[in-house]
Write a protein that holds these residues in place. Structure first.
Motif, short mmCIF file in Angstrom:
data_model
loop_
_atom_site.label_atom_id
_atom_site.label_comp_id
_atom_site.label_asym_id
_atom_site.label_seq_id
_atom_site.Cartn_x
_atom_site.Cartn_y
_atom_site.Cartn_z
N TYR A 173 42.14 45.04 28.42
CA TYR A 173 41.59 44.02 29.30
C TYR A 173 40.32 43.41 28.71
CZ TYR A 173 38.20 47.61 30.59
OH TYR A 173 37.21 48.57 30.54
N VAL A 174 39.93 42.28 29.28
CA VAL A 174 38.66 41.63 28.98
C VAL A 174 38.03 41.22 30.30
CG1 VAL A 174 37.55 39.61 27.95
CG2 VAL A 174 39.37 40.78 26.71
N ILE A 175 36.74 41.46 30.45
CA ILE A 175 36.01 41.04 31.65
C ILE A 175 34.92 40.06 31.23
CG2 ILE A 175 34.54 41.77 33.56
CD1 ILE A 175 36.04 44.40 33.61
N ILE A 176 34.96 38.88 31.86
CA ILE A 176 34.03 37.79 31.55
C ILE A 176 33.04 37.61 32.70
CG2 ILE A 176 33.82 35.33 31.00
CD1 ILE A 176 36.81 35.49 30.10
N LYS A 177 31.77 37.64 32.39
CA LYS A 177 30.74 37.42 33.40
C LYS A 177 30.44 35.93 33.52
CE LYS A 177 26.10 38.96 34.82
NZ LYS A 177 25.59 37.64 35.22
N HIS A 178 30.51 35.42 34.75
CA HIS A 178 30.19 34.02 35.02
C HIS A 178 29.31 34.00 36.27
CE1 HIS A 178 30.82 29.63 35.14
NE2 HIS A 178 30.83 29.79 36.47
N VAL B 194 35.39 37.89 35.84
CA VAL B 194 36.81 37.58 35.76
C VAL B 194 37.49 38.59 34.84
CG1 VAL B 194 38.54 35.84 35.18
CG2 VAL B 194 36.31 35.13 36.11
N MET B 195 38.49 39.26 35.37
CA MET B 195 39.18 40.30 34.61
C MET B 195 40.61 39.87 34.27
SD MET B 195 39.90 44.25 35.73
CE MET B 195 40.60 45.44 34.55
N LEU B 196 40.97 39.95 32.99
CA LEU B 196 42.33 39.69 32.53
C LEU B 196 42.86 40.99 31.94
CD1 LEU B 196 40.39 37.04 31.68
CD2 LEU B 196 42.64 36.11 31.12
N SER B 197 43.95 41.49 32.47
CA SER B 197 44.43 42.80 32.04
C SER B 197 45.90 42.81 31.66
CB SER B 197 44.14 43.85 33.12
OG SER B 197 44.74 43.50 34.33
N HIS B 198 46.34 43.96 31.13
CA HIS B 198 47.68 44.19 30.56
C HIS B 198 47.87 43.41 29.25
CE1 HIS B 198 48.37 46.15 34.29
NE2 HIS B 198 48.65 45.09 34.99
N LEU B 199 46.78 43.21 28.51
CA LEU B 199 46.87 42.47 27.26
C LEU B 199 47.60 43.28 26.18
CD1 LEU B 199 43.23 41.02 27.01
CD2 LEU B 199 45.21 40.12 28.25
N LYS B 200 48.11 42.58 25.19
CA LYS B 200 48.80 43.21 24.07
C LYS B 200 47.80 44.00 23.22
CE LYS B 200 52.02 42.02 20.32
NZ LYS B 200 51.27 42.55 19.16
N GLN B 201 48.24 45.15 22.77
CA GLN B 201 47.38 46.04 21.98
C GLN B 201 46.81 45.31 20.75
OE1 GLN B 201 49.32 49.35 20.02
NE2 GLN B 201 47.54 50.69 20.36
N HIS B 202 45.51 45.44 20.54
CA HIS B 202 44.78 44.89 19.38
C HIS B 202 44.84 43.37 19.29
CE1 HIS B 202 45.64 49.05 17.43
NE2 HIS B 202 44.56 49.10 18.18
N SER B 203 45.28 42.69 20.35
CA SER B 203 45.36 41.22 20.28
C SER B 203 44.02 40.57 20.54
CB SER B 203 46.40 40.69 21.28
OG SER B 203 45.98 40.93 22.62
N CYS B 204 43.11 41.28 21.16
CA CYS B 204 41.79 40.73 21.46
C CYS B 204 40.83 41.03 20.31
CB CYS B 204 41.26 41.30 22.77
SG CYS B 204 39.59 40.74 23.16
N ALA C 164 31.15 44.47 36.96
CA ALA C 164 31.66 44.48 35.59
C ALA C 164 32.56 45.68 35.33
CB ALA C 164 30.50 44.48 34.60
N ASN C 165 32.35 46.76 36.07
CA ASN C 165 33.14 47.98 35.91
C ASN C 165 34.27 47.97 36.93
OD1 ASN C 165 34.22 50.58 35.88
ND2 ASN C 165 32.26 51.53 35.40
N PHE C 166 35.50 47.93 36.46
CA PHE C 166 36.66 47.86 37.34
C PHE C 166 36.67 49.00 38.36
CE2 PHE C 166 41.20 49.02 38.10
CZ PHE C 166 41.54 47.91 38.85
N GLU C 167 36.22 50.17 37.95
CA GLU C 167 36.23 51.33 38.83
C GLU C 167 35.23 51.20 39.97
OE1 GLU C 167 38.44 53.65 38.60
OE2 GLU C 167 39.31 52.85 36.74
N GLN C 168 34.24 50.31 39.82
CA GLN C 168 33.21 50.17 40.85
C GLN C 168 33.35 48.88 41.66
OE1 GLN C 168 29.19 51.12 39.46
NE2 GLN C 168 30.06 52.13 37.66
N VAL C 169 34.46 48.20 41.49
CA VAL C 169 34.69 46.96 42.23
C VAL C 169 34.90 47.27 43.72
CG1 VAL C 169 36.29 45.04 42.57
CG2 VAL C 169 35.63 45.72 40.27
N THR C 170 34.23 46.52 44.58
CA THR C 170 34.40 46.68 46.02
C THR C 170 34.89 45.39 46.68
OG1 THR C 170 32.07 46.12 46.38
CG2 THR C 170 32.63 48.46 46.18
N GLN C 171 34.89 44.30 45.92
CA GLN C 171 35.33 43.02 46.48
C GLN C 171 35.91 42.14 45.39
OE1 GLN C 171 32.21 40.69 48.29
NE2 GLN C 171 33.59 39.09 48.99
N THR C 172 36.99 41.45 45.72
CA THR C 172 37.53 40.43 44.84
C THR C 172 37.53 39.10 45.59
OG1 THR C 172 39.82 40.89 45.51
CG2 THR C 172 38.97 42.07 43.57
#
Length: 339
Positions: A251-256, A261-271, A308-316
């Motif tokens: 995954y990649v997480i972008i701060k704005h 913004v989190m994009l996940s299930h990406l292909k291995q080593h593609s980022c 920024a930490n997916f495990e600590q997200v409380t709201q989307t």
């Protein structure tokens, strides 16, 4: 009466469990098919064995009086709501035009036939059944009304990460259409994949991730910002398997601003990005669509969150997607996101 209560408790348990694991749509389709077969067989058996006929039904109708019409009203409402739900939820992108015609014909015929058979007058009202139908109908009404909501004050506007048209597999303001909705950590998340022409690229006869058109397709930054977290080393899973230890996979997480913004299930080593890199909307390559983490087939899971930490997200936050007309719209299941 006890048998009727047990059967309704069993059906309630099946529906609740199906809803919990996100397969209520499939369970309802199976339920309608089995109900049609069972009711038809039972009616024909009683007719051929002369247990009752039209005179029997007429006598029962007179005996039940207003209770019969109450019984009919609840049953018709129940099956109408089921029909509306499965019609809206039908993943039409998974079938050809001809297949959709056949499926939609069955979707009309089955609920109608079962409702008619169930409305034939019987000796007594099945109160456990009517209670179940009333409660489930109320649940369906609530969820269907909630699903109609498409305007939100706290939505975040993104550009589609794909450069081609994509379709929403899971999304919307209802758990009936979005299996993320009951999870606060993922409530407004979307699952999307590429869409081409009349049939989704995730159609049948797929045996490995490479068979899916979405797999290894480039993903671009949906918003400008800074990379604050990422993972790139997780293996893409074979079809039918999931990495439950790393749910997001790569995954990649972008701060704005104050959103992430989190994009996940990406292909291995593609980022090829690194922590702290700046990305620019529609221009910076994020990586490639993959099948890492808890993924059934290659697709992109995207969400806007408050940490920024997916495990600590409380709201989307709900997501609007920009279109070529420079307008932004909320996307739900089966909607097309233009690339």
């Amino acid at each position: 009466m006890w048998i009727e209560i047990i059967l309704m408790c069993l059906l309630t348990a099946i529906f609740c469990f199906s809803h919990l694991i996100g397969i209520l749509y499939n369970a309802l389709n199976g339920y309608l098919i089995l109900s049609f077969i069972g009711m038809t067989a039972l009616t024909l058996f009683k007719l051929f064995t002369h247990q009752f006929g039209f005179e029997y039904w007429a006598n029962n109708l007179i005996h039940l009086g207003l209770l019969y019409w109450l019984d009919c009203a609840i049953k018709v409402t129940y099956f109408t709501l089921i029909f509306i739900y499965i019609w809206l939820r039908l993943p039409g992108h998974s079938f050809s035009t001809q297949q959709r015609k056949v499926i939609k014909s069955l979707m009309v015929t089955l609920p109608l036939s079962v409702a008619i058979l169930m409305c034939l007058p019987s000796k007594a009202v099945n109160w456990p059944q009517l209670t179940f139908m009333s409660i489930f109908s109320l649940f369906l009404v609530t969820e269907l009304l909630r699903y109609q909501r498409v305007f939100f004050d706290h939505a975040v506007t993104l550009l589609s990460p794909f450069k081609q048209d994509a379709i929403v597999l899971q999304g919307g303001a209802s758990s009936l259409f979005n299996h993320h909705f009951n999870i606060a950590q993922q409530r407004w998340a979307l699952d999307i994949e590429l869409f081409e022409g009349d049939v989704s690229t995730s159609n049948t006869n797929k045996n490995k991730p490479d068979d899916f058109h979405s797999f290894a397709k480039p993903l671009f930054a949906p918003i400008s910002g800074e990379v604050v977290a990422l993972a790139t080393d997780h293996t893409d899973m074979p079809l039918g398997q999931s990495d439950l230890d790393n749910l997001a996979g790569n995954y990649v997480i972008i701060k704005h601003g104050d959103k992430y913004v989190m994009l996940s299930h990406l292909k291995q080593h593609s980022c090829q990005l690194q922590h702290g890199d700046s990305v620019f909307e529609g221009k910076t390559l994020i990586g490639e669509c993959g099948n890492s983490g808890n993924s059934t087939h290659p697709h992109l899971h995207i969400q806007v969150q408050n940490h920024a930490n997916f495990e600590q997200v409380t709201q989307t936050y709900p997501i609007y997607f920009k279109t070529q007309a420079s307008t932004a719209t909320f996307k739900r299941v089966n909607d097309i996101i233009t690339g």
